[in-house]
Every structure is written in C-alpha cells, then in structure tokens.
Design an enzyme around this catalytic site. Structure first.
Site, PDB file in Angstrom:
ATOM      1  CE  LYS A  39       3.163  -3.761   6.781  1.00  0.00           C
ATOM      2  NZ  LYS A  39       3.203  -2.964   5.519  1.00  0.00           N
ATOM      3  CB  ILE A  48       6.796  -4.947   6.363  1.00  0.00           C
ATOM      4  CG1 ILE A  48       7.174  -6.424   6.191  1.00  0.00           C
ATOM      5  CG2 ILE A  48       6.597  -4.296   4.992  1.00  0.00           C
ATOM      6  CD1 ILE A  48       6.119  -7.265   5.492  1.00  0.00           C
ATOM      7  CE1 TYR A  92     -17.119   1.988   1.539  1.00  0.00           C
ATOM      8  CE2 TYR A  92     -18.110   0.133   0.408  1.00  0.00           C
ATOM      9  CZ  TYR A  92     -18.203   1.408   0.908  1.00  0.00           C
ATOM     10  OH  TYR A  92     -19.376   2.111   0.779  1.00  0.00           O
ATOM     11  NE  ARG A 103      -2.651   2.995   5.311  1.00  0.00           N
ATOM     12  CZ  ARG A 103      -2.587   4.153   4.672  1.00  0.00           C
ATOM     13  NH1 ARG A 103      -3.493   4.450   3.754  1.00  0.00           N
ATOM     14  NH2 ARG A 103      -1.631   5.032   4.930  1.00  0.00           N
ATOM     15  CB  THR A 132      -0.948   0.006   1.208  1.00  0.00           C
ATOM     16  OG1 THR A 132      -0.196  -0.276   2.398  1.00  0.00           O
ATOM     17  CG2 THR A 132      -2.022  -1.059   1.048  1.00  0.00           C
ATOM     18  CB  THR A 133       4.169   2.074   1.501  1.00  0.00           C
ATOM     19  OG1 THR A 133       3.696   1.962   2.847  1.00  0.00           O
ATOM     20  CG2 THR A 133       5.218   3.167   1.429  1.00  0.00           C
ATOM     21  CE1 TYR A 160      -0.392  -4.072   6.784  1.00  0.00           C
ATOM     22  CE2 TYR A 160      -0.515  -3.688   4.411  1.00  0.00           C
ATOM     23  CZ  TYR A 160      -0.306  -3.209   5.693  1.00  0.00           C
ATOM     24  OH  TYR A 160      -0.014  -1.871   5.882  1.00  0.00           O
TER      25      TYR A 160
END
Length: 299
Positions: free
Chosen positions: A164, A206, A109, A140, A46-47, A135
């Site tokens: 993660k 991470i 979502y 988020r 996502t980064t 993850y």
C-alpha cells in the site's frame, strides 16, 4: 480477478459517547460497505484508530468483524508497530480465522535505515502464516520505504504480496512498477491519486473515503481497472472536493462526519483526535448530498 484487486476500505472504528467501541455501529458499517460493492475490508488499519485501542479491544473487533462479514468479502488485518519484536509477537498470536492477509505499516518515529526496514519486514514475513502487505506512509512514519527496499522484500519473500503506497511520489511508483516481481501488487494508499496509479499499473486502492461513499468509489475503481478511464475520470472528478474535505481536519474525523449524516454510526473519536468543526461538517453534508443526488439521477 485477484481478491485484492479493486477497492479495499480501511474501516473506521465507531465509538459510543463514553469512548467504548460501538459494535452496533460497526455492524451497520460493515453491511453498508458490503452493500456498496467494495472488494475487501481492512480491519484496524491506521484509519481504524488502532493506536488508541488496547489488545483486548483489537482482538474483539477482529473477531466481531469476521463474524459479521461471514465470509462475504476478503478481510485484511492491520498489525503494525515500531517495536519489531512486539509486532512479530502480535502477528504470531493473531487468530486468523476469517482473515486473508495482514497489512503492516512501516515503523514510525524510529526512522530506521533501509536495512532496518528490510530486517523489520523480514522478521514479520518469517512470523506470519498469512500473506503480508507492506504499507509505506512517510507522512505519518517520518521515513520512506524506498523502491529498492520494496522490490527487495517482494523478491525475497513470497508471502509479501503487495504494498500500500501512500508516498505520493510518482517517481517511486514508476520504479516499483518497473522492478517488482510480476505478481507483486502495487495498491494506492491515497484516494486522490488512485486513478493515475491504476493507469500506471496499480491494482486498486485501500481507501478512506470508501467508508462514506463505497458505491461511488468502487464504481470508479472498477472502471479504471477495465480500462475505461474516460468514464472513470468523471466519477473521479466528482469526488475530488469530497476527498479534500475528508482530510481537511484529519482522518478519520471527516469520514465519521459523513457516516453520521448517513445514520451509519456516530462521529466520536478517541483523543487526541476530535470531531470536525461545525463549518466543515456543514460543507461535508452539502457535498455528500450533491454526490448522492448525482448518483441517484445517473441510475
């Protein structure tokens, strides 16, 4: 040491002023991270602003990253989504040359139940030719992967090798460490809590801030893993203010501001993300110079 123990970096995606991918910048960043002695790279997490990249761009970035890395470090590909069927297809068609594992964020979502999350990852695990990292990032995704679901997946699928964890919930970390299979890896998904998570039994981080300060962060993580928490704590505390700044106006805007200061790449982002404000930029540059100066004096 397991190749996923230590510091993984969620690599940012450099862009040109016209919004296209800056491959020269990406090449420079990959080499900078390798020279910074991190243990592995995560491409298009996502980064890496993966949500704003199309399928062809992702394919080219993965291929380019593997080419520039040239086997020097283990590589992890970020492949996630909130449509299970589409994510399964993306995993099945992923050209895995040069890659060692897949990192997949829990669906965002939709707010699936724990059974829905289990069935989502079950489908991914059955489709993947590579080992898979869960993850969990509730801030988020708007839903949490519970410790029970994490450990159920870890026990039921041998190719789900770790998680993660970015929930920030130490009660959750405690339960995972207590109930997980022995070889299942707990990895910090939050830079500020990597040290205490390793003290609990996590195998590394991470990282976002590792984009900008790979040497300083990876030194700290290695000290933690060797059990030298007294020396690690000094490095950890040195990075606290820098870490706060990295997220003050969103990720990866802070990291890109620091990378621009180092001359690694520009700080362009794709909308709806925007660069940091001028005030924050000045603070990031000042803090970065202070940390680098301190590191140089310590050598």
């Amino acid at each position: 040491m397991n190749k996923f123990h230590g510091t993984g970096v969620a690599v940012v995606t450099p862009f040109n002023t016209d919004g296209t991918v800056d491959y020269e910048g990406l090449k420079g960043l990959i080499n900078y991270l390798i020279e910074g002695k991190v243990e592995y790279l995560v491409s298009l997490g996502t980064t890496g602003e993966a949500s704003t990249l199309n399928k062809d761009e992702k394919k080219k970035i993965w291929e380019f990253t593997a080419e520039i890395n040239n086997g020097r470090l283990p590589l992890v590909a970020g492949i996630g989504g909130n449509d299970t069927a589409a994510t399964v297809d993306n995993i099945r068609t992923f050209e895995a040359n040069g890659y060692d594992a897949i990192l997949s964020a829990s669906p965002y979502y939709n707010k699936p139940t724990q059974e829905g999350i289990y069935q989502h990852y079950k489908a991914l695990a059955e489709a993947s030719a590579l080992p898979l990292f869960l993850y969990n990032v509730p801030g988020r995704t708007a839903s949490n992967v519970s410790p029970e679901t994490t450990c159920r997946l870890a026990s039921d699928f041998k190719n789900i090798i770790g998680t993660k964890e970015a929930s920030g919930n130490f009660d959750q970390f405690n339960q995972i460490m207590r109930d997980k299979p022995a070889d299942f890896m707990l990895i910090s998904g939050d830079d500020p809590v990597a040290l205490p998570m390793i003290a609990l039994g996590a195998v590394g981080v991470i990282s976002v801030i590792g984009n900008a300060l790979p040497r300083q962060l990876s030194d700290m993580i290695r000290l933690c893993l060797s059990g030298d928490f007294n020396r690690a704590a000094h490095l950890h505390l040195d990075l606290i203010e820098f870490t706060r700044m990295m997220f003050a106006e969103g990720n990866p805007a802070g990291a890109k501001a620091a990378l621009k200061h180092f001359g690694i790449c520009e700080d362009y982002l794709r909308l709806p993300l925007v660069p940091v404000s001028s005030d924050l930029r000045r603070s990031i540059i000042s803090e970065t110079e202070k940390i680098v100066s301190k590191t140089t004096l310590a050598v």
